[in-house]
Scaffold this motif. Sequence first.
Motif, PDB file in Angstrom:
ATOM      1  N   ASP A 149     -11.177  13.464   9.571  1.00  0.00           N
ATOM      2  CA  ASP A 149     -11.571  12.044  10.770  1.00  0.00           C
ATOM      3  C   ASP A 149     -10.888  10.960   9.656  1.00  0.00           C
ATOM      4  O   ASP A 149     -11.008   9.740  10.118  1.00  0.00           O
ATOM      5  CB  ASP A 149     -13.127  11.957  10.678  1.00  0.00           C
ATOM      6  N   GLY A 150     -10.173  11.059   8.357  1.00  0.00           N
ATOM      7  CA  GLY A 150      -9.720  10.216   7.847  1.00  0.00           C
ATOM      8  C   GLY A 150     -10.676   9.408   6.766  1.00  0.00           C
ATOM      9  O   GLY A 150     -10.237   8.065   6.254  1.00  0.00           O
ATOM     10  N   SER A 153       0.870  -1.173   0.054  1.00  0.00           N
ATOM     11  CA  SER A 153      -0.201   0.010  -0.048  1.00  0.00           C
ATOM     12  C   SER A 153       0.754   1.164   0.022  1.00  0.00           C
ATOM     13  O   SER A 153       1.925   1.012   0.370  1.00  0.00           O
ATOM     14  CB  SER A 153      -0.969   0.013   1.239  1.00  0.00           C
ATOM     15  N   GLY A 154       0.192   2.311  -0.452  1.00  0.00           N
ATOM     16  CA  GLY A 154       1.010   3.683  -0.255  1.00  0.00           C
ATOM     17  C   GLY A 154       0.864   4.295   1.097  1.00  0.00           C
ATOM     18  O   GLY A 154       0.366   3.767   1.911  1.00  0.00           O
ATOM     19  N   PHE A 155       1.244   5.658   1.049  1.00  0.00           N
ATOM     20  CA  PHE A 155       1.088   6.394   2.343  1.00  0.00           C
ATOM     21  C   PHE A 155       0.762   7.634   2.040  1.00  0.00           C
ATOM     22  O   PHE A 155       1.375   8.373   1.019  1.00  0.00           O
ATOM     23  CB  PHE A 155       2.540   6.215   3.194  1.00  0.00           C
ATOM     24  N   VAL A 156       0.012   8.368   2.936  1.00  0.00           N
ATOM     25  CA  VAL A 156      -0.240   9.779   2.853  1.00  0.00           C
ATOM     26  C   VAL A 156       0.374  10.590   3.863  1.00  0.00           C
ATOM     27  O   VAL A 156       0.243  10.354   5.111  1.00  0.00           O
ATOM     28  CB  VAL A 156      -1.718  10.051   3.005  1.00  0.00           C
ATOM     29  N   LEU A 157       0.976  11.762   3.415  1.00  0.00           N
ATOM     30  CA  LEU A 157       1.651  12.676   4.328  1.00  0.00           C
ATOM     31  C   LEU A 157       0.808  13.916   4.369  1.00  0.00           C
ATOM     32  O   LEU A 157       0.739  14.535   3.263  1.00  0.00           O
ATOM     33  CB  LEU A 157       3.206  12.935   3.830  1.00  0.00           C
ATOM     34  N   LEU A 158       0.461  14.485   5.247  1.00  0.00           N
ATOM     35  CA  LEU A 158      -0.631  15.840   5.576  1.00  0.00           C
ATOM     36  C   LEU A 158       0.389  16.838   6.140  1.00  0.00           C
ATOM     37  O   LEU A 158       1.157  16.478   6.978  1.00  0.00           O
ATOM     38  CB  LEU A 158      -1.837  15.453   6.032  1.00  0.00           C
ATOM     39  N   GLN A 159       0.089  18.050   5.876  1.00  0.00           N
ATOM     40  CA  GLN A 159       0.791  19.132   6.588  1.00  0.00           C
ATOM     41  C   GLN A 159       0.414  19.183   8.077  1.00  0.00           C
ATOM     42  O   GLN A 159      -0.882  18.649   8.629  1.00  0.00           O
ATOM     43  CB  GLN A 159       0.163  20.504   6.009  1.00  0.00           C
ATOM     44  N   GLU A 160       1.246  19.509   8.908  1.00  0.00           N
ATOM     45  CA  GLU A 160       1.154  19.502  10.467  1.00  0.00           C
ATOM     46  C   GLU A 160       0.102  20.478  10.713  1.00  0.00           C
ATOM     47  O   GLU A 160      -0.790  20.429  11.609  1.00  0.00           O
ATOM     48  CB  GLU A 160       2.272  19.506  11.096  1.00  0.00           C
ATOM     49  N   LYS A 161       0.006  21.534   9.833  1.00  0.00           N
ATOM     50  CA  LYS A 161      -0.865  22.622  10.393  1.00  0.00           C
ATOM     51  C   LYS A 161      -2.432  22.122   9.778  1.00  0.00           C
ATOM     52  O   LYS A 161      -2.670  21.547   8.820  1.00  0.00           O
ATOM     53  CB  LYS A 161      -0.681  23.913   9.300  1.00  0.00           C
ATOM     54  N   PRO A 162      -3.404  22.395  10.614  1.00  0.00           N
ATOM     55  CA  PRO A 162      -4.976  22.104  10.429  1.00  0.00           C
ATOM     56  C   PRO A 162      -5.320  22.757   9.401  1.00  0.00           C
ATOM     57  O   PRO A 162      -6.725  22.801   9.171  1.00  0.00           O
ATOM     58  CB  PRO A 162      -5.651  22.320  11.655  1.00  0.00           C
ATOM     59  N   ASP A 163      -4.778  23.626   8.288  1.00  0.00           N
ATOM     60  CA  ASP A 163      -5.537  24.205   7.138  1.00  0.00           C
ATOM     61  C   ASP A 163      -6.022  23.361   6.423  1.00  0.00           C
ATOM     62  O   ASP A 163      -6.092  22.341   5.978  1.00  0.00           O
ATOM     63  CB  ASP A 163      -4.162  24.969   6.390  1.00  0.00           C
ATOM     64  N   LYS A 164      -7.403  23.998   6.018  1.00  0.00           N
ATOM     65  CA  LYS A 164      -8.272  23.405   4.934  1.00  0.00           C
ATOM     66  C   LYS A 164      -8.359  24.266   3.667  1.00  0.00           C
ATOM     67  O   LYS A 164      -8.275  25.471   3.958  1.00  0.00           O
ATOM     68  CB  LYS A 164      -9.687  22.904   5.545  1.00  0.00           C
ATOM     69  N   TYR A 165      -8.559  23.756   2.725  1.00  0.00           N
ATOM     70  CA  TYR A 165      -8.770  24.388   1.389  1.00  0.00           C
ATOM     71  C   TYR A 165      -9.937  24.026   0.553  1.00  0.00           C
ATOM     72  O   TYR A 165     -10.274  22.837   0.515  1.00  0.00           O
ATOM     73  CB  TYR A 165      -7.413  24.464   0.427  1.00  0.00           C
ATOM     74  N   THR A 190     -10.645   7.991  -2.059  1.00  0.00           N
ATOM     75  CA  THR A 190     -10.579   7.047  -0.880  1.00  0.00           C
ATOM     76  C   THR A 190     -11.954   7.328  -0.367  1.00  0.00           C
ATOM     77  O   THR A 190     -12.194   8.568   0.196  1.00  0.00           O
ATOM     78  CB  THR A 190      -9.453   7.385  -0.037  1.00  0.00           C
ATOM     79  N   VAL A 191     -12.406   6.161   0.233  1.00  0.00           N
ATOM     80  CA  VAL A 191     -14.019   6.360   1.157  1.00  0.00           C
ATOM     81  C   VAL A 191     -13.547   5.201   1.981  1.00  0.00           C
ATOM     82  O   VAL A 191     -13.734   4.205   1.885  1.00  0.00           O
ATOM     83  CB  VAL A 191     -14.941   6.101   0.225  1.00  0.00           C
ATOM     84  N   ASN A 192     -13.546   5.831   3.305  1.00  0.00           N
ATOM     85  CA  ASN A 192     -13.503   4.472   4.295  1.00  0.00           C
ATOM     86  C   ASN A 192     -12.318   3.463   4.214  1.00  0.00           C
ATOM     87  O   ASN A 192     -12.721   2.288   4.222  1.00  0.00           O
ATOM     88  CB  ASN A 192     -14.639   4.044   4.625  1.00  0.00           C
ATOM     89  N   GLY A 211     -10.900  20.491   2.455  1.00  0.00           N
ATOM     90  CA  GLY A 211     -10.171  19.440   3.140  1.00  0.00           C
ATOM     91  C   GLY A 211      -8.723  19.873   2.892  1.00  0.00           C
ATOM     92  O   GLY A 211      -8.223  21.080   2.390  1.00  0.00           O
ATOM     93  N   LYS A 212      -7.681  18.777   3.671  1.00  0.00           N
ATOM     94  CA  LYS A 212      -6.280  19.395   3.559  1.00  0.00           C
ATOM     95  C   LYS A 212      -5.614  18.810   2.511  1.00  0.00           C
ATOM     96  O   LYS A 212      -6.078  17.913   1.483  1.00  0.00           O
ATOM     97  CB  LYS A 212      -5.708  18.428   5.015  1.00  0.00           C
ATOM     98  N   ILE A 213      -4.383  19.412   2.231  1.00  0.00           N
ATOM     99  CA  ILE A 213      -3.492  18.997   1.219  1.00  0.00           C
ATOM    100  C   ILE A 213      -2.424  18.274   1.745  1.00  0.00           C
ATOM    101  O   ILE A 213      -1.788  18.653   2.551  1.00  0.00           O
ATOM    102  CB  ILE A 213      -3.362  20.487   0.277  1.00  0.00           C
ATOM    103  N   GLY A 214      -1.906  17.440   0.737  1.00  0.00           N
ATOM    104  CA  GLY A 214      -0.761  16.502   1.375  1.00  0.00           C
ATOM    105  C   GLY A 214       0.002  15.997   0.105  1.00  0.00           C
ATOM    106  O   GLY A 214      -0.279  16.255  -1.088  1.00  0.00           O
ATOM    107  N   LEU A 215       0.724  14.948   0.542  1.00  0.00           N
ATOM    108  CA  LEU A 215       1.753  14.230  -0.476  1.00  0.00           C
ATOM    109  C   LEU A 215       1.206  13.046  -0.415  1.00  0.00           C
ATOM    110  O   LEU A 215       1.001  12.332   0.602  1.00  0.00           O
ATOM    111  CB  LEU A 215       3.163  14.515  -0.107  1.00  0.00           C
TER     112      LEU A 215
END
Length: 423
Positions: free
Chosen positions: A94-95, A53-65, A114-116, A172-176
């Motif tokens: 909430d992932g 499986s892959g992996f999601v990295l999100l910003q530590e700041k709680p910013d939503k866009y 991604t859904v649940n 939602g958040k933006i990540g890698l």
Amino acid sequence: MGHTQQVTKEFNRQLVDDDFTQLAGKWNQQSSADNLFIGTDRGFQVWRKNAKSGFVLLQEKPDKYSVFEVSVNFSFEDGSKSQSAGIVLQAQADGTGALIVEINRKKQYRIRRTVNNRLISITGDGEGWVKAKKAISGGENQILVRTYDKIYDLFINGYFVRSFTEIEYSEGKIGLFIGPESKVTYNHINIKTDDDHVAQKGNGTGPVDEEKTLSQIIVKLKESINKKDKRIAELEAELRMANGRGTQDTSLLRLKNEAETKWLQGAREIADLKSEKESLLVRIQTLEEFKKAVKEGENGDIIINLTNLSATQKAQIAELQSSLRIQAQALEQSKQEKAELEKQLRASNSSADQIQNDKVELLQRLIEKDSVIIGLEEKIKLLDEAFTACSQNTPKSKSSGEGNSPKKKKKKKKVDESPLFDE
């Protein structure tokens, strides 16, 4: 969804401009057995060791866009062609869901939802990969996404790739994103918004008229459906025209169909002959066994009357001869039909553009006829050989008895019956 850009907003207000030289407080750096995170001079190096499986990295700041333009630049390190990486959009706190846009070293891209903890491909079939050789490079790549009113435009290295919609997630958040068994160095991420949303600095969306947004999406979908309906009507018109052109050559199609029917009949007759041949071979084998039994009998005590069997054998041979003649006639007729079809084919060349496809199909039929003719000739040759073998091995009846009566011997000579087997 679309082949033209759908988002026309101007994103001229900078929210994030990160070259990954300072990771503290921005990105998670805690490595594990599955992940290795390293800050280097070239950027943020991420190594996903897990092969499943892959992996999601999100910003530590709680910013939503919600309304934004985001771009991420990265390069693949040495490794397999299956390596993939990209960007995460609209990640829910909430992932429960997000959008993932990624590319791989095979110069393919895909968009997944991604859904649940379930991954659903928005693009392509199966795993969702779509080829984009012109857009994706072997070195550094950039993925850029613009979104407004739940419409998304995707660009790869400056090339517009496609538009798509996502009506469930409004922010939602933006990540890698790093794919399984992949090693990537991220060197830049940039996030912009428009003048109307810059005051929120990415935290929240401000007042959004959901009904208006959905109405706009429905209008765009209806426009897309109308375009497809128009294209379907055009294709139906082309189909009618093609059917009209087909009626101009009805006689040739009729001859072709008749020839195909005759070939099918010939194939069935050949199958029947093959069955008869197998039955005949069984009978010949039986005769050979009788012959062997007579030769091995002591003092000529074995007396066998094969009159009925010989008569049946002769009838089988007569039927085989008749079948051979019929097949020879069918073969000759098929050759004549082939010559006629070739003549008509040469005549049909004058209308090259209109009947080019029919010409190709006819040539294919002729090749198939040649193959069947060769098969018929080979089967007739085998049947001839079987017939010759049957004629040679077919015994003539002999009546034998005991005693030395002169009258009986004289009567047998009058009938002129030769011995069935050599003693």
